[in-house]
Design a protein around this motif. Structure first.
Motif, PDB file in Angstrom:
ATOM      1  N   TYR A 308      34.918  -0.617  64.409  1.00  0.00           N
ATOM      2  CA  TYR A 308      36.343  -0.242  64.508  1.00  0.00           C
ATOM      3  C   TYR A 308      36.463   1.270  64.637  1.00  0.00           C
ATOM      4  CZ  TYR A 308      40.898  -2.512  64.086  1.00  0.00           C
ATOM      5  OH  TYR A 308      42.102  -3.093  64.358  1.00  0.00           O
ATOM      6  N   ILE A 309      37.054   1.729  65.730  1.00  0.00           N
ATOM      7  CA  ILE A 309      37.288   3.165  65.932  1.00  0.00           C
ATOM      8  C   ILE A 309      38.777   3.384  66.129  1.00  0.00           C
ATOM      9  CG2 ILE A 309      36.821   5.187  67.358  1.00  0.00           C
ATOM     10  CD1 ILE A 309      34.189   3.905  68.192  1.00  0.00           C
ATOM     11  N   ASP A 310      39.356   4.228  65.301  1.00  0.00           N
ATOM     12  CA  ASP A 310      40.800   4.461  65.344  1.00  0.00           C
ATOM     13  C   ASP A 310      41.077   5.734  64.548  1.00  0.00           C
ATOM     14  OD1 ASP A 310      43.706   4.197  64.824  1.00  0.00           O
ATOM     15  OD2 ASP A 310      43.464   2.176  65.613  1.00  0.00           O
ATOM     16  N   VAL A 311      42.190   6.401  64.865  1.00  0.00           N
ATOM     17  CA  VAL A 311      42.587   7.549  64.040  1.00  0.00           C
ATOM     18  C   VAL A 311      43.091   7.076  62.682  1.00  0.00           C
ATOM     19  CG1 VAL A 311      43.077   9.100  65.964  1.00  0.00           C
ATOM     20  CG2 VAL A 311      44.887   7.581  65.117  1.00  0.00           C
ATOM     21  N   ASP A 312      43.371   5.796  62.578  1.00  0.00           N
ATOM     22  CA  ASP A 312      43.836   5.207  61.318  1.00  0.00           C
ATOM     23  C   ASP A 312      43.160   3.842  61.167  1.00  0.00           C
ATOM     24  OD1 ASP A 312      45.230   4.490  59.043  1.00  0.00           O
ATOM     25  OD2 ASP A 312      47.071   3.984  60.101  1.00  0.00           O
ATOM     26  N   PRO A 313      41.846   3.828  60.905  1.00  0.00           N
ATOM     27  CA  PRO A 313      41.089   2.566  60.992  1.00  0.00           C
ATOM     28  C   PRO A 313      41.323   1.586  59.855  1.00  0.00           C
ATOM     29  CG  PRO A 313      39.672   4.333  60.240  1.00  0.00           C
ATOM     30  CD  PRO A 313      40.988   4.976  60.593  1.00  0.00           C
ATOM     31  N   ILE A 314      41.956   2.013  58.752  1.00  0.00           N
ATOM     32  CA  ILE A 314      42.249   1.047  57.692  1.00  0.00           C
ATOM     33  C   ILE A 314      43.759   0.860  57.520  1.00  0.00           C
ATOM     34  CG2 ILE A 314      40.095   1.373  56.429  1.00  0.00           C
ATOM     35  CD1 ILE A 314      41.607   3.161  54.483  1.00  0.00           C
ATOM     36  N   LYS A 315      44.547   1.396  58.460  1.00  0.00           N
ATOM     37  CA  LYS A 315      46.000   1.169  58.497  1.00  0.00           C
ATOM     38  C   LYS A 315      46.631   1.468  57.129  1.00  0.00           C
ATOM     39  CE  LYS A 315      44.565  -0.306  62.394  1.00  0.00           C
ATOM     40  NZ  LYS A 315      44.459   0.625  63.519  1.00  0.00           N
ATOM     41  N   GLU A 316      46.639   2.738  56.787  1.00  0.00           N
ATOM     42  CA  GLU A 316      47.029   3.157  55.446  1.00  0.00           C
ATOM     43  C   GLU A 316      48.468   2.788  55.085  1.00  0.00           C
ATOM     44  OE1 GLU A 316      46.120   7.282  55.067  1.00  0.00           O
ATOM     45  OE2 GLU A 316      44.001   7.006  55.590  1.00  0.00           O
ATOM     46  N   GLN A 317      49.330   2.595  56.085  1.00  0.00           N
ATOM     47  CA  GLN A 317      50.720   2.252  55.815  1.00  0.00           C
ATOM     48  C   GLN A 317      51.016   0.765  55.974  1.00  0.00           C
ATOM     49  OE1 GLN A 317      53.052   4.411  54.555  1.00  0.00           O
ATOM     50  NE2 GLN A 317      51.269   5.749  54.364  1.00  0.00           N
ATOM     51  N   MET A 318      49.972  -0.058  56.072  1.00  0.00           N
ATOM     52  CA  MET A 318      50.164  -1.506  56.178  1.00  0.00           C
ATOM     53  C   MET A 318      49.642  -2.172  54.909  1.00  0.00           C
ATOM     54  SD  MET A 318      49.138  -2.384  60.107  1.00  0.00           S
ATOM     55  CE  MET A 318      49.794  -1.422  61.482  1.00  0.00           C
ATOM     56  N   PRO A 319      50.522  -2.686  54.048  1.00  0.00           N
ATOM     57  CA  PRO A 319      50.077  -3.267  52.779  1.00  0.00           C
ATOM     58  C   PRO A 319      49.049  -4.390  52.931  1.00  0.00           C
ATOM     59  CG  PRO A 319      52.449  -2.907  52.744  1.00  0.00           C
ATOM     60  CD  PRO A 319      52.001  -2.640  54.149  1.00  0.00           C
ATOM     61  N   LEU A 320      49.225  -5.252  53.918  1.00  0.00           N
ATOM     62  CA  LEU A 320      48.255  -6.320  54.156  1.00  0.00           C
ATOM     63  C   LEU A 320      47.619  -6.117  55.519  1.00  0.00           C
ATOM     64  CD1 LEU A 320      46.866  -9.013  53.492  1.00  0.00           C
ATOM     65  CD2 LEU A 320      48.826 -10.194  54.511  1.00  0.00           C
ATOM     66  N   TRP A 321      46.343  -5.774  55.518  1.00  0.00           N
ATOM     67  CA  TRP A 321      45.611  -5.599  56.780  1.00  0.00           C
ATOM     68  C   TRP A 321      44.130  -5.592  56.460  1.00  0.00           C
ATOM     69  CZ3 TRP A 321      41.798  -2.827  59.070  1.00  0.00           C
ATOM     70  CH2 TRP A 321      41.707  -2.883  60.462  1.00  0.00           C
ATOM     71  N   TYR A 322      43.381  -6.430  57.129  1.00  0.00           N
ATOM     72  CA  TYR A 322      41.921  -6.319  57.045  1.00  0.00           C
ATOM     73  C   TYR A 322      41.284  -7.035  58.224  1.00  0.00           C
ATOM     74  CZ  TYR A 322      42.607 -10.836  54.612  1.00  0.00           C
ATOM     75  OH  TYR A 322      43.008 -12.102  54.259  1.00  0.00           O
ATOM     76  N   ILE A 323      40.363  -6.354  58.846  1.00  0.00           N
ATOM     77  CA  ILE A 323      39.503  -6.919  59.883  1.00  0.00           C
ATOM     78  C   ILE A 323      38.078  -6.546  59.461  1.00  0.00           C
ATOM     79  CG2 ILE A 323      38.827  -6.875  62.308  1.00  0.00           C
ATOM     80  CD1 ILE A 323      41.598  -7.975  62.024  1.00  0.00           C
ATOM     81  N   PRO A 324      37.386  -7.396  58.718  1.00  0.00           N
ATOM     82  CA  PRO A 324      36.041  -7.036  58.239  1.00  0.00           C
ATOM     83  C   PRO A 324      35.144  -6.595  59.387  1.00  0.00           C
ATOM     84  CG  PRO A 324      36.800  -9.063  57.218  1.00  0.00           C
ATOM     85  CD  PRO A 324      37.792  -8.737  58.293  1.00  0.00           C
ATOM     86  N   SER A 325      34.561  -5.405  59.242  1.00  0.00           N
ATOM     87  CA  SER A 325      33.760  -4.811  60.313  1.00  0.00           C
ATOM     88  C   SER A 325      32.515  -4.158  59.734  1.00  0.00           C
ATOM     89  CB  SER A 325      34.584  -3.753  61.068  1.00  0.00           C
ATOM     90  OG  SER A 325      35.769  -4.309  61.597  1.00  0.00           O
ATOM     91  N   LYS A 326      31.496  -4.047  60.571  1.00  0.00           N
ATOM     92  CA  LYS A 326      30.257  -3.406  60.132  1.00  0.00           C
ATOM     93  C   LYS A 326      30.483  -1.940  59.836  1.00  0.00           C
ATOM     94  CE  LYS A 326      25.440  -2.546  61.425  1.00  0.00           C
ATOM     95  NZ  LYS A 326      24.347  -2.786  62.412  1.00  0.00           N
ATOM     96  N   ARG A 327      31.260  -1.267  60.684  1.00  0.00           N
ATOM     97  CA  ARG A 327      31.556   0.145  60.496  1.00  0.00           C
ATOM     98  C   ARG A 327      33.001   0.431  60.881  1.00  0.00           C
ATOM     99  NH1 ARG A 327      27.472  -0.225  58.193  1.00  0.00           N
ATOM    100  NH2 ARG A 327      25.465   0.824  58.579  1.00  0.00           N
ATOM    101  N   PHE A 328      33.642   1.288  60.091  1.00  0.00           N
ATOM    102  CA  PHE A 328      34.971   1.818  60.422  1.00  0.00           C
ATOM    103  C   PHE A 328      34.824   3.315  60.637  1.00  0.00           C
ATOM    104  CE2 PHE A 328      35.900  -1.976  57.946  1.00  0.00           C
ATOM    105  CZ  PHE A 328      36.975  -2.545  58.603  1.00  0.00           C
ATOM    106  N   PHE A 329      35.310   3.797  61.760  1.00  0.00           N
ATOM    107  CA  PHE A 329      35.246   5.232  62.042  1.00  0.00           C
ATOM    108  C   PHE A 329      36.646   5.794  62.230  1.00  0.00           C
ATOM    109  CE2 PHE A 329      31.155   3.672  63.864  1.00  0.00           C
ATOM    110  CZ  PHE A 329      30.305   4.338  62.998  1.00  0.00           C
ATOM    111  N   LYS A 330      36.963   6.795  61.428  1.00  0.00           N
ATOM    112  CA  LYS A 330      38.221   7.514  61.622  1.00  0.00           C
ATOM    113  C   LYS A 330      37.946   8.601  62.644  1.00  0.00           C
ATOM    114  CE  LYS A 330      42.118   9.471  59.151  1.00  0.00           C
ATOM    115  NZ  LYS A 330      42.730   9.738  57.811  1.00  0.00           N
ATOM    116  N   ALA A 331      38.195   8.266  63.900  1.00  0.00           N
ATOM    117  CA  ALA A 331      37.808   9.162  64.984  1.00  0.00           C
ATOM    118  C   ALA A 331      38.785   9.048  66.152  1.00  0.00           C
ATOM    119  CB  ALA A 331      36.384   8.840  65.452  1.00  0.00           C
TER     120      ALA A 331
END
Length: 570
Positions: A308-331
Motif C-alpha cells: 500500500y502506497i499513499d500519502v495517507d496509507p492508514i486513513k487517519e480520519q476514517m474510524p473504520l478502515w483496514y486492508i491488511p497488507s505486507k507493507r504500508f508506505f506513507k509516500a
C-alpha cells in the motif's frame, strides 16, 4: 490605515492566492475597507469573486485547486457562513484538496472599548461557544487570530498545513475587533513556509517491493486518485509497460491511467460480484486509493501479497478502515514510482517471456471488455440510455476539454464509456457530499479559461449544487461551461443501496423507495432564469447529438449552457 485585515490579505497575495471566493457579512468591515483601498490604489491583491452561497464558494475553490494545485481562499460570515459551507468541507477534506477558509467572529466587546465593537443586534445572536468546533473534524489545522501582529505568520503556517501531504482544508477565524486592529506593516520571508517535501520509500524497501513484484505471475495495480499528479500517470504507464502489469481504477476521481491502453482492465465502483483479476492476483500494488475493493463481495485471495502506497496509507480520519497488507508506505506516489522504475531499469532478473505473455493476456482481456461496453452504446429508439448519452458526450470532447464528473449512480457508466486517455482531463470531488459539480466547474474555468469545461451530473446532484447561485456567478464572472444532466427523475442511489441490502424486500415488491421526484421539471430553466444560460431539454434519442453540438457551440461562444437529458426513470 494598515490593519490586521490588510496584513491578512497581503499574506494571501504572498501565498500566490489568485481568488478570494467571498460571502461577506457584518464581521468584515475592515476586510472590505482594505479591499476597497487596494482597488483605489491599484494595489495587487487576490481578486474577489462574490458568491451568494458558501457551498458554491468552497466548491469553486476546490475545483480551482484540483486543476492547478494552488490554494485559494474562501471568506465567509461567522458561524452561520461556516455551517453553510455544508458538505463542501467534507468534500475538500476527504478529497485531500488544499483550501484556506477564513471566517469572522462576533465582536467580543459591546461598549465601544475597541474599534469594531458590537453595534448590530445580530452580534449577540451569532456569538457561539465553539465556532472552530464546527470545522474541527474536517480541517488539517484551525486557529483563531488574536492579534494582527502575527497574522501573516498564522496565514503562512495554515498554508503550509494545507499544501503538505496529505493536503486538505484549513480554517482561521478572527473577531471584528482583531481584524480592525491598526498595526505596523509586516514582512515575512515566505521561503521559510514551504510545504513538507514529498516522502519516498526507504531504499531497502524498494528492493523488497521490486523482488515481490518480479516473482509474481499475476501482478495487479489498483488506484483511485494517482492522476491528481499528471507526472505520476506517466511513471505508472512506464512501470506497467516495463513488466506488463494490468491496472484497475477503483472509484476513480481523476484520469489515472489511459482507458485506451491495452493494460487498462476496467473500473469498479460498488461492484456486486468478485472481480476475476483481483481474485487471481498474487501481488497487488495499491497506489492512492481509499477503497481499492469492497471486501463484502469483492476481495483478493488470502495468499495475495499486498503493498500500500499513499500519502495517507492508514486513513487517519476514517474510524473504520483496514486492508491488511505486507507493507504500508506513507509516500508520494510519483516519487515512489520514480524509485521503482529506476530500480527495475537496473534489474536483470526480468523474464521477458513472462512479460510478453502477460501483455498478450491482458490485451485480450481489455479488448473483450471494450467490446462488451460498445454493445451497450447502441441507440435506443424509445429512450436515451446513460451509455448512449456518455458515448455521444465522448464524440464532442477533444484534447482541450475538462470533465467535472458528479454522475453518482452513473459513475460506472461515465467511467466506462468516456474512454479518456489524457491526464488532467477528468475530475471528481473525491468524496460523498453532492453538489460539488457546479462550483467546481466555475473554479476549473477560472483556472483554465482556454479550456472547454463540461460538467456531468445527476439531477439530484444538480439540485444540490444550488444552480441559481452557480449560474449567476458563471454569468457575472464570464466562466461559461456546459452542464449535462443525467436526469432519471429522482435519487437512484438510495434505491440501489436498499436493493443491495434487501434485494427482495417490501420496498422492492411495492416499488416504494421514496426517491421519485414526481412531477418532471425543466431543470435547465433554473440556469436560464438565474444566469442567462442557454437551456435545452431533450428526451428523444434522435435529437441528442444535435442538442449536444448546439449547447457546446453556445459555450464556445461565451455563454453557459445546460442540457437536461431525460434518461430512464429511477
Amino acid at each position: 490605515m494598515y490593519t490586521a485585515s490588510t496584513a491578512f490579505l497581503e499574506a494571501l497575495q504572498e501565498a500566490n492566492v489568485s481568488y478570494i471566493f467571498a460571502n461577506l457579512g457584518s464581521d468584515h468591515p475592515a476586510m472590505i475597507e482594505s479591499l476597497a483601498e487596494a482597488k483605489q490604489l491599484n494595489k495587487k491583491l487576490p481578486e474577489v469573486i462574490v458568491c451568494p452561497n458558501e457551498m458554491v464558494a468552497l466548491s469553486a475553490a476546490h475545483g480551482y485547486a484540483q486543476i492547478t494545485g494552488e490554494v485559494q481562499a474562501v471568506i465567509i460570515h461567522v458561524e452561520c457562513g461556516t455551517q453553510n459551507l455544508g458538505g463542501a468541507i467534507h468534500n475538500a477534506a476527504k478529497g485531500r484538496v488544499p483550501v484556506l477558509i477564513f471566517a469572522g467572529a462576533s465582536p467580543f466587546t459591546q461598549e465601544g472599548e475597541l474599534a469594531g465593537s458590537r453595534n448590530e443586534f445580530i452580534h449577540w445572536i451569532q456569538d457561539v461557544f465553539d465556532q472552530r468546533g464546527i470545522m474541527r473534524g474536517y480541517t488539517k489545522y484551525n486557529n483563531e487570530i488574536r492579534t494582527g501582529k502575527n497574522v501573516k505568520q498564522l496565514v503562512h503556517r495554515a498554508m503550509q498545513f494545507a499544501t503538505s501531504d496529505p493536503k486538505g482544508p484549513v480554517y482561521l477565524m478572527g473577531a471584528r475587533e482583531v481584524m480592525e486592529e491598526e498595526i505596523e506593516p509586516i514582512t515575512v520571508d515566505t521561503n521559510l513556509w514551504e510545504p513538507i517535501m514529498p516522502s519516498a520509500i526507504p531504499p531497502n524497501a524498494i528492493k523488497e517491493l521490486a523482488a515481490d513484484l518480479l516473482k509474481a505471475q499475476n501482478p495487479l495495480i489498483i488506484t483511485s486518485y494517482l492522476g491528481r499528479n499528471e507526472q505520476a500517470v506517466n511513471e505508472l504507464i512506464e512501470l506497467c509497460e516495463h513488466v506488463s502489469i494490468p491496472v484497475i481504477e477503483s472509484c476513480p476521481n481523476y484520469m489515472n491511467f489511459p482507458t485506451t491502453h491495452p493494460l487498462h482492465c476496467g473500473h469498479q465502483w460498488n461492484t456486486p460480484s468478485q472481480n476475476e483479476l483481483i481474485a487471481e492476483a498474487d501481488f497487488i500494488l495499491v497506489l492512492d486509493s481509499d477503497v481499492p475493493w469492497i471486501p463484502l463481495k469483492n476481495k483478493p485471495s488470502n495468499d495475495a501479497i499486498i503493498y500500500y502506497i499513499d500519502v495517507d496509507p492508514i486513513k487517519e480520519q476514517m474510524p473504520l478502515w483496514y486492508i491488511p497488507s505486507k507493507r504500508f508506505f506513507k509516500a508520494d506516489s510519483y516519487t515512489a514510482l520514480q524509485q521503482l522504475n529506476m530500480h527495475l531499469k537496473m534489474d536483470c532478473n526480468i523474464d521477458s517471456k513472462t512479460v510478453e505473455e502477460r501483455l498478450d493476456k491482458y490485451s485480450q482481456y481489455h479488448t473483450k471488455q471494450k467490446d462488451k461496453l460498445k454493445e451497450l452504446e447502441c441507440s435506443n429508439s424509445e429512450h436515451i440510455t446513460p451509455e448512449y448519452l456518455t458515448a455521444c458526450v465522448r464524440e464532442i470532447i477533444d484534447h482541450n476539454t475538462i470533465i467535472m464528473n458528479e454522475g453518482i449512480s452513473n459513475y460506472p457508466t461515465i467511467s466506462n464509456h468516456l474512454e479518456l486517455h489524457r491526464s488532467g482531463t477528468l475530475f471528481g470531488s473525491g468524496a460523498g457530499s453532492l453538489g460539488w459539480n457546479g462550483g467546481a466547474a466555475i473554479g476549473a474555468k477560472l483556472a483554465k479559461p482556454d479550456k472547454t469545461v463540461i460538467s456531468l451530473t445527476g439531477d439530484g446532484s444538480y439540485l444540490f449544487s444550488i444552480p441559481s447561485t452557480v449560474h449567476w456567478m458563471a454569468n457575472r464572472y464570464n466562466t461559461p461551461f456546459l452542464t449535462i444532466i443525467y436526469n432519471n427523475h429522482g435519487w437512484k442511489s438510495p434505491k440501489l443501496s436498499t436493493l443491495g441490502v434487501h434485494p427482495n424486500g417490501i420496498a422492492q415488491q411495492t416499488n416504494e423507495f421514496f426517491v421519485d421526484f414526481g412531477t418532471i421539471s425543466d431543470l435547465s430553466k433554473i440556469a436560464e432564469a438565474a444566469g442567462g444560460a442557454y437551456a435545452r431539454s431533450v428526451k428523444n434519442p434522435a435529437d441528442l447529438k444535435d442538442a449536444l453540438t448546439q449547447c457546446l457551440n453556445v459555450v464556445k461562444e461565451g455563454r453557459a449552457a445546460v442540457l437536461d437529458v431525460h434518461i430512464p426513470t429511477v
